[in-house]
Design a protein around this motif. Structure first.
Motif, PDB file in Angstrom:
ATOM      1  N   GLY A   1       0.877  -1.331   0.015  1.00  0.00           N
ATOM      2  CA  GLY A   1      -0.099  -0.107  -0.073  1.00  0.00           C
ATOM      3  C   GLY A   1       0.708   1.204  -0.088  1.00  0.00           C
ATOM      4  O   GLY A   1       1.930   1.158   0.267  1.00  0.00           O
ATOM      5  N   GLU A   2       0.207   2.342  -0.331  1.00  0.00           N
ATOM      6  CA  GLU A   2       0.661   3.643  -0.233  1.00  0.00           C
ATOM      7  C   GLU A   2       1.158   4.078   1.357  1.00  0.00           C
ATOM      8  O   GLU A   2       0.457   3.355   2.254  1.00  0.00           O
ATOM      9  N   TYR A   3       1.657   5.123   1.556  1.00  0.00           N
ATOM     10  CA  TYR A   3       1.881   5.607   2.804  1.00  0.00           C
ATOM     11  C   TYR A   3       1.687   7.191   2.894  1.00  0.00           C
ATOM     12  O   TYR A   3       1.876   7.828   1.932  1.00  0.00           O
ATOM     13  N   TYR A   4       1.447   7.761   4.215  1.00  0.00           N
ATOM     14  CA  TYR A   4       1.661   9.184   4.471  1.00  0.00           C
ATOM     15  C   TYR A   4       2.669   9.175   5.504  1.00  0.00           C
ATOM     16  O   TYR A   4       3.022   8.269   6.181  1.00  0.00           O
ATOM     17  N   CYS A   5       3.453  10.414   5.194  1.00  0.00           N
ATOM     18  CA  CYS A   5       4.528  10.581   6.553  1.00  0.00           C
ATOM     19  C   CYS A   5       4.136  11.707   7.318  1.00  0.00           C
ATOM     20  O   CYS A   5       3.927  12.811   7.075  1.00  0.00           O
ATOM     21  N   TYR A   6       4.527  11.349   8.591  1.00  0.00           N
ATOM     22  CA  TYR A   6       4.437  12.426   9.637  1.00  0.00           C
ATOM     23  C   TYR A   6       5.860  13.028  10.033  1.00  0.00           C
ATOM     24  O   TYR A   6       6.563  12.062  10.574  1.00  0.00           O
ATOM     25  N   GLU A   7       6.238  14.008   9.680  1.00  0.00           N
ATOM     26  CA  GLU A   7       7.435  14.447  10.082  1.00  0.00           C
ATOM     27  C   GLU A   7       7.521  15.389  11.472  1.00  0.00           C
ATOM     28  O   GLU A   7       6.927  16.338  11.722  1.00  0.00           O
ATOM     29  N   GLU A   8       8.054  14.578  12.538  1.00  0.00           N
ATOM     30  CA  GLU A   8       8.011  15.043  13.767  1.00  0.00           C
ATOM     31  C   GLU A   8       8.891  16.491  13.946  1.00  0.00           C
ATOM     32  O   GLU A   8       8.223  17.460  14.677  1.00  0.00           O
ATOM     33  N   GLU A   9       9.989  16.728  13.136  1.00  0.00           N
ATOM     34  CA  GLU A   9      10.443  18.048  13.264  1.00  0.00           C
ATOM     35  C   GLU A   9       9.630  19.133  12.823  1.00  0.00           C
ATOM     36  O   GLU A   9       9.676  20.238  13.561  1.00  0.00           O
ATOM     37  N   GLY A  10       8.766  19.163  11.846  1.00  0.00           N
ATOM     38  CA  GLY A  10       7.878  20.354  11.436  1.00  0.00           C
ATOM     39  C   GLY A  10       6.464  19.897  12.017  1.00  0.00           C
ATOM     40  O   GLY A  10       5.634  20.798  11.815  1.00  0.00           O
ATOM     41  N   ASN A  11       6.271  18.824  12.632  1.00  0.00           N
ATOM     42  CA  ASN A  11       4.917  18.640  13.254  1.00  0.00           C
ATOM     43  C   ASN A  11       3.990  18.518  11.777  1.00  0.00           C
ATOM     44  O   ASN A  11       2.965  19.208  11.832  1.00  0.00           O
ATOM     45  N   GLN A  12       4.395  17.937  10.754  1.00  0.00           N
ATOM     46  CA  GLN A  12       3.460  18.045   9.403  1.00  0.00           C
ATOM     47  C   GLN A  12       3.420  16.633   8.978  1.00  0.00           C
ATOM     48  O   GLN A  12       3.962  15.718   9.120  1.00  0.00           O
ATOM     49  N   LEU A  13       2.311  16.581   8.283  1.00  0.00           N
ATOM     50  CA  LEU A  13       1.878  15.330   7.662  1.00  0.00           C
ATOM     51  C   LEU A  13       1.998  15.573   5.934  1.00  0.00           C
ATOM     52  O   LEU A  13       1.715  16.536   5.616  1.00  0.00           O
ATOM     53  N   PHE A  14       2.634  14.609   5.236  1.00  0.00           N
ATOM     54  CA  PHE A  14       2.661  14.561   3.890  1.00  0.00           C
ATOM     55  C   PHE A  14       2.113  13.391   3.159  1.00  0.00           C
ATOM     56  O   PHE A  14       2.402  12.221   3.845  1.00  0.00           O
ATOM     57  N   TYR A  15       1.276  13.273   2.216  1.00  0.00           N
ATOM     58  CA  TYR A  15       0.589  12.497   1.950  1.00  0.00           C
ATOM     59  C   TYR A  15       1.090  12.052   0.178  1.00  0.00           C
ATOM     60  O   TYR A  15       1.314  12.965  -0.553  1.00  0.00           O
ATOM     61  N   HIS A  16       1.247  10.735  -0.053  1.00  0.00           N
ATOM     62  CA  HIS A  16       1.409  10.439  -1.421  1.00  0.00           C
ATOM     63  C   HIS A  16       0.319  10.409  -2.376  1.00  0.00           C
ATOM     64  O   HIS A  16       0.324  10.672  -3.583  1.00  0.00           O
ATOM     65  N   ILE A  17      -0.961   9.858  -1.796  1.00  0.00           N
ATOM     66  CA  ILE A  17      -2.215   9.689  -2.500  1.00  0.00           C
ATOM     67  C   ILE A  17      -3.211  10.852  -1.814  1.00  0.00           C
ATOM     68  O   ILE A  17      -3.329  10.733  -0.718  1.00  0.00           O
ATOM     69  N   PHE A  18      -3.569  11.645  -2.643  1.00  0.00           N
ATOM     70  CA  PHE A  18      -4.494  12.575  -2.103  1.00  0.00           C
ATOM     71  C   PHE A  18      -5.893  12.350  -2.277  1.00  0.00           C
ATOM     72  O   PHE A  18      -6.669  12.870  -1.464  1.00  0.00           O
ATOM     73  N   GLU A  19      -6.254  11.617  -3.219  1.00  0.00           N
ATOM     74  CA  GLU A  19      -7.845  11.172  -3.521  1.00  0.00           C
ATOM     75  C   GLU A  19      -8.083   9.650  -3.367  1.00  0.00           C
ATOM     76  O   GLU A  19      -7.284   8.734  -3.630  1.00  0.00           O
ATOM     77  N   LYS A  20      -8.952   9.064  -2.291  1.00  0.00           N
ATOM     78  CA  LYS A  20      -9.084   7.822  -2.200  1.00  0.00           C
ATOM     79  C   LYS A  20      -9.751   6.995  -3.543  1.00  0.00           C
ATOM     80  O   LYS A  20     -10.669   7.946  -4.169  1.00  0.00           O
ATOM     81  N   ASP A  21      -9.156   6.470  -3.972  1.00  0.00           N
ATOM     82  CA  ASP A  21      -9.737   5.503  -5.165  1.00  0.00           C
ATOM     83  C   ASP A  21     -10.098   4.086  -4.844  1.00  0.00           C
ATOM     84  O   ASP A  21     -11.073   3.361  -5.672  1.00  0.00           O
TER      85      ASP A  21
END
Length: 119
Positions: free
Chosen positions: A3-23
């Motif tokens: 599956g794909e993943y999303y990333c939580y970056e502790e340093e900037g307290n941010q979430l980054f997504y690979h897939i933006f729309e659920k299909d």
């Protein structure tokens, strides 16, 4: 299953997504078709995947300080009869300051990486 993943970056307290729309699409690949279609870099980590336990009868993780995934992931894909790819963010990968992968490159890390590539 991959599956794909999303990333939580502790340093900037941010979430980054690979897939933006659920299909919710699932693609099933037979034999080695998965490896020929997708970049090995994107799917190298073993986290965010499910494997049949039987595959680990033939594949073991080496005792290294880093890059252990590179030694086993291609072998697991090659041994699998089929791979299901789920187009959705199924796994949350967290990056932490001071973790092994976020520390500066050492000669040992570089040696581990090169050894994995040679295998």
């Amino acid at each position: 299953m991959v599956g794909e993943y999303y990333c939580y970056e502790e340093e900037g307290n941010q979430l980054f997504y690979h897939i933006f729309e659920k299909d919710n699409r699932v693609e099933v690949f037979e034999n080695n078709d998965f490896l020929s279609k997708f970049s090995q870099v994107l799917f190298t980590p073993v986290w965010g995947k499910l494997f049949k336990a039987d595959l680990f009868k033939y594949v073991r993780f080496p005792d290294l300080s880093s890059h252990e995934d590179n030694f086993v992931i291609q072998k697991l894909y090659l041994l699998a009869n089929r791979v299901a790819y789920v187009v959705d963010n199924l796994y949350c990968y967290q990056t932490r300051l001071g973790s092994v992968m976020r520390t500066e490159k050492s000669m040992q890390k570089i040696r581990d990486y090169v050894t994995a590539l040679e295998e």
